[in-house]
Design an enzyme around this catalytic site. Sequence first.
Site, PDB file in Angstrom:
ATOM      1  N   SER A 202     -12.771  -3.458  -2.055  1.00  0.00           N
ATOM      2  CA  SER A 202     -13.221  -3.047  -0.725  1.00  0.00           C
ATOM      3  C   SER A 202     -14.730  -2.829  -0.722  1.00  0.00           C
ATOM      4  CB  SER A 202     -12.525  -1.754  -0.293  1.00  0.00           C
ATOM      5  OG  SER A 202     -11.161  -1.990  -0.041  1.00  0.00           O
TER       6      SER A 202
ATOM      7  N   LYS B 157      -6.947   3.830   9.316  1.00  0.00           N
ATOM      8  CA  LYS B 157      -7.938   4.211   8.300  1.00  0.00           C
ATOM      9  C   LYS B 157      -9.077   4.936   9.001  1.00  0.00           C
ATOM     10  CE  LYS B 157     -10.252   2.245   4.221  1.00  0.00           C
ATOM     11  NZ  LYS B 157      -9.572   3.032   3.202  1.00  0.00           N
TER      12      LYS B 157
ATOM     13  N   ARG C 182       0.856  -1.189   0.000  1.00  0.00           N
ATOM     14  CA  ARG C 182       0.000   0.000   0.000  1.00  0.00           C
ATOM     15  C   ARG C 182       0.890   1.236   0.000  1.00  0.00           C
ATOM     16  NH1 ARG C 182      -4.213   0.672   4.861  1.00  0.00           N
ATOM     17  NH2 ARG C 182      -2.280   0.853   6.020  1.00  0.00           N
TER      18      ARG C 182
END
Length: 214
Positions: free
Chosen positions: A106, A135, A37
């Site tokens: 997602s 997040k 990521r």
Amino acid sequence: MNPYRLYLVTDDQQDLTTLKQVVKQAVAGGVTMVQVREKHGDIRAFIERAQAVKALLKGTGVPLIINDRIDVALAVDADGVHLGQSDMPVTLARQLIGDHKILGLSIEDENQLIEANSLPIDYLGLSAIFPTASKTNTKKHWGIEGLKMALHHTALPIVAIGGINENNIPALCKTGVQGLAIVSAICHAQDPKAASAYLLSLMQHASEIGEETD
């Protein structure tokens, strides 16, 4: 072999040297999939990090997944891509990466969950199960009951992500979820190898208890 079982998502705040150490140790500890990521928008850095992780994973059988960026995934010939709801549409992504690459999406609410059943994807990332510092812009927290509901409404493998740690792994695994995505509990561990092995042992134990009580 379930590739989603212990799914490491890398921490984009860690430098390249730390990233490589974490991934190498985590794979030695039993991690079954690695997602790189990179949220800073530096594509060259992203490619460099992805190539470094790919080199570490060579010969291990652990798939390399790239977060968000189809171009980076194609550039390094990764094993797959994980997309968010605001990224490239999955139908177009599938055309670009081909039928043999892994494609994850997602899922943030029930409508997206139902829609996903008709999309050309391989697995769902259910986000976020619990609140998490890594997040903060999540739409909702599914919790254990939300996860159970999601598992009933799709035949696709589900990877649970968000706030997962040793305290909630037993309850999560008893739902029969196919995978758990981990960031902090491995990336920030003093010994990522030992942390990965410990988390796997918790998962194994909880799954066995779940089977006994079914």
